[in-house]
Design an enzyme around this catalytic site. Sequence first.
Site, PDB file in Angstrom:
ATOM      1  N   GLU A 160      51.303  37.573  32.147  1.00 38.78           N
ATOM      2  CA  GLU A 160      50.455  38.326  31.939  1.00 38.78           C
ATOM      3  C   GLU A 160      50.311  39.508  33.030  1.00 38.78           C
ATOM      4  O   GLU A 160      50.108  40.764  32.554  1.00 38.78           O
ATOM      5  CB  GLU A 160      49.097  37.559  32.151  1.00 38.78           C
ATOM      6  CG  GLU A 160      48.761  36.618  30.810  1.00 38.78           C
ATOM      7  CD  GLU A 160      47.723  35.629  31.154  1.00 38.78           C
ATOM      8  OE1 GLU A 160      47.387  35.042  30.366  1.00 38.78           O
ATOM      9  OE2 GLU A 160      47.217  35.718  32.124  1.00 38.78           O
TER      10      GLU A 160
ATOM     11  N   TYR B 169      56.718  75.165  46.828  1.00 39.51           N
ATOM     12  CA  TYR B 169      56.155  74.125  47.806  1.00 39.51           C
ATOM     13  C   TYR B 169      54.575  74.243  47.656  1.00 39.51           C
ATOM     14  O   TYR B 169      54.249  75.169  48.226  1.00 39.51           O
ATOM     15  CB  TYR B 169      56.774  73.752  48.835  1.00 39.51           C
ATOM     16  CG  TYR B 169      56.257  72.540  49.576  1.00 39.51           C
ATOM     17  CD1 TYR B 169      56.596  71.275  49.083  1.00 39.51           C
ATOM     18  CD2 TYR B 169      54.980  72.685  50.402  1.00 39.51           C
ATOM     19  CE1 TYR B 169      55.887  70.008  49.986  1.00 39.51           C
ATOM     20  CE2 TYR B 169      54.509  71.323  50.853  1.00 39.51           C
ATOM     21  CZ  TYR B 169      54.895  70.294  50.378  1.00 39.51           C
ATOM     22  OH  TYR B 169      54.197  69.158  50.994  1.00 39.51           O
TER      23      TYR B 169
ATOM     24  N   LYS C 203      45.016  23.053  32.057  1.00 32.39           N
ATOM     25  CA  LYS C 203      45.613  24.526  31.898  1.00 32.39           C
ATOM     26  C   LYS C 203      46.802  24.535  32.498  1.00 32.39           C
ATOM     27  O   LYS C 203      47.203  24.206  33.522  1.00 32.39           O
ATOM     28  CB  LYS C 203      44.775  25.338  32.360  1.00 32.39           C
ATOM     29  CG  LYS C 203      43.167  25.487  31.697  1.00 32.39           C
ATOM     30  CD  LYS C 203      43.340  26.211  30.242  1.00 32.39           C
ATOM     31  CE  LYS C 203      43.275  27.599  30.249  1.00 32.39           C
ATOM     32  NZ  LYS C 203      43.441  28.402  28.971  1.00 32.39           N
TER      33      LYS C 203
ATOM     34  N   SER D  45      44.100  26.115  36.146  1.00 34.68           N
ATOM     35  CA  SER D  45      42.910  26.701  36.236  1.00 34.68           C
ATOM     36  C   SER D  45      41.928  25.960  37.396  1.00 34.68           C
ATOM     37  O   SER D  45      42.110  24.833  37.527  1.00 34.68           O
ATOM     38  CB  SER D  45      42.075  26.295  34.889  1.00 34.68           C
ATOM     39  OG  SER D  45      40.683  26.435  34.971  1.00 34.68           O
TER      40      SER D  45
ATOM     41  N   GLN E 123      52.810  66.389  48.166  1.00 38.74           N
ATOM     42  CA  GLN E 123      52.949  65.437  49.270  1.00 38.74           C
ATOM     43  C   GLN E 123      52.344  63.871  48.441  1.00 38.74           C
ATOM     44  O   GLN E 123      53.016  62.875  49.167  1.00 38.74           O
ATOM     45  CB  GLN E 123      51.808  65.629  50.298  1.00 38.74           C
ATOM     46  CG  GLN E 123      51.721  64.561  51.120  1.00 38.74           C
ATOM     47  CD  GLN E 123      51.267  64.736  52.434  1.00 38.74           C
ATOM     48  OE1 GLN E 123      52.076  65.694  53.321  1.00 38.74           O
ATOM     49  NE2 GLN E 123      49.992  64.599  53.052  1.00 38.74           N
TER      50      GLN E 123
ATOM     51  N   ASN F 231      48.588  28.499  32.443  1.00 36.46           N
ATOM     52  CA  ASN F 231      48.580  29.444  31.967  1.00 36.46           C
ATOM     53  C   ASN F 231      49.767  30.435  32.524  1.00 36.46           C
ATOM     54  O   ASN F 231      50.478  30.245  33.604  1.00 36.46           O
ATOM     55  CB  ASN F 231      47.379  30.091  32.848  1.00 36.46           C
ATOM     56  CG  ASN F 231      46.159  29.597  32.360  1.00 36.46           C
ATOM     57  OD1 ASN F 231      46.005  29.013  31.261  1.00 36.46           O
ATOM     58  ND2 ASN F 231      45.024  29.577  33.301  1.00 36.46           N
TER      59      ASN F 231
ATOM     60  N   ASN G  79      59.929  71.163  53.783  1.00 38.43           N
ATOM     61  CA  ASN G  79      60.050  71.578  52.494  1.00 38.43           C
ATOM     62  C   ASN G  79      61.377  70.898  51.965  1.00 38.43           C
ATOM     63  O   ASN G  79      61.509  70.303  50.623  1.00 38.43           O
ATOM     64  CB  ASN G  79      59.683  72.770  51.932  1.00 38.43           C
ATOM     65  CG  ASN G  79      58.356  73.119  52.330  1.00 38.43           C
ATOM     66  OD1 ASN G  79      57.750  72.442  52.641  1.00 38.43           O
ATOM     67  ND2 ASN G  79      57.913  74.482  52.030  1.00 38.43           N
TER      68      ASN G  79
ATOM     69  N   HIS H  26      54.847  41.821  11.213  1.00 38.09           N
ATOM     70  CA  HIS H  26      53.325  41.827  11.235  1.00 38.09           C
ATOM     71  C   HIS H  26      52.883  40.654  11.553  1.00 38.09           C
ATOM     72  O   HIS H  26      51.646  40.283  11.477  1.00 38.09           O
ATOM     73  CB  HIS H  26      52.836  42.033   9.749  1.00 38.09           C
ATOM     74  CG  HIS H  26      53.412  43.248   8.980  1.00 38.09           C
ATOM     75  ND1 HIS H  26      53.073  44.414   8.792  1.00 38.09           N
ATOM     76  CD2 HIS H  26      54.523  43.155   8.218  1.00 38.09           C
ATOM     77  CE1 HIS H  26      53.776  45.348   8.332  1.00 38.09           C
ATOM     78  NE2 HIS H  26      54.873  44.381   7.912  1.00 38.09           N
TER      79      HIS H  26
END
Length: 464
Positions: free
Chosen positions: A297, A324, A290, A284, A329, A292, A117, A163
Amino acid sequence: MAADSNSSRKSWQGRLSADADAVTAQLLASIDIDVALWKYDIAGSLAHAQMLSEVKLISKDEFAQIRRGLLSIAADLEAGRLETPADLEDIHMVIEAELIKRAGEAGKKLHTGRSRNDQVALDLRLWARDAADDLTDLIRGLQNSMVEFARRQGEVIAPAYTHMQRAQPIVAGQAILAYVEMLQRDVERFADARKRINVCPLGSGAVAGTSLPLDRPRVAQLLGFPEITRNSIDATCDRDFLAELCFGCAMLAVHLSRWAEDWIIYSTTEFGMIRLGDAYCTSSSMMPQKKNADTLELIRGKSASAIAALTGILTLIKGLPLAYNRDLQDDKRFAFPIVQAMKQCLAVAAGLVSTARWDEQRIEEDINKGFLDATALAEYLTSKGVPFRQAHHIVGRLVAQAESEGLALAQMPIEKLREASSVVTADVYTHLGARNVVKDYKPHGAAGAEQLRQQLDYWTALLK
Ligand code: ARG
């Protein structure tokens, strides 16, 4: 099945008479994840054993044997030469069992005055301290890339959005340095969390300490901890420091996701403001044209894991009675992967920033769209004595008029402007158009070139 006391591999098999079946053993085991703690476990054991020899709970010779054994185990683990059998549950048991094989009777004395522990609490703190330091270094790397980017193309005149609508013109560096500010708060958060990580729990035992005369400050000193924990119960079950580390990761991940989102939008054909290095994009399988921004992302998406890790660890701790409990764990299953993911994101982000560039031509082509200078015109009227509310109204009407005629404010003839407000004189045109507006920004911290240079100086000095 009854355990044979000679063949049993577990340290507590004096007490229990049946072994777990395979699926139960798998539930109990954490070796798959806590193997990552091996360096810290060995460092902790070396310090503990040295202290045991100094207080004469073991002999100098026994310490030497333990030390030799632990160092050879470390070398084997480093080289991937040591098996970590799952039936030994966790890295702490694997190392101790291996030590007993290598150092014999002396190895059996390592665990004197210690429990798993306080041992696991120690290992986690050593791990978390390194994690905070590594994350800090990597954030510094990303800040450096961003500052460098702001230095390269920082004075490009670009639109700022509120905005998601065109708002006011800025020097583009201002938008990058906004993220450097967020990252700075992340650095400070990890530094603050580190203070509470950096406390040594060893010597707290299972829950109540021990009757043996351990020298806790000595162990702390050997491991570079400035302090020891005050309360054995808290010390064995405190995981606040892991929650704080996860919060630091979650906040960082949220910052990175905001930045990624900005750049994903800026890199679209519609915005066309930023060009990303090919090495950070994918194409792609179907559409040949493409390019990307998949890396951005994925960085944006990792915030989900980071927030999940934070809620996971908080939920794990919530409602746990002292002290504990085995639930703990699983703390590693939240903290370890998210620190790893954040390190990866930071390294990729730094490379991505250093290979990206503003598309200056495209930004310039669009810069006089969207009446970015409308606020500046209202302020021009204000500087000539028109109350701001009235100036706002006048310019609002002018914008509506200009829009219907397909003109920018700077293209409106002086008579039209004077019709709107008689205070207008020919000097008005030196205050219209995005470039002129940015030149006029006055206060500290505004989005002008002079203020950008001040910020760059600040960051250059801070990051060097
Ligand atoms: N593998 C365990 C953990 O990570 C070690 C502690 C087990 N302690 C116990 N009393 N069963 O938490």
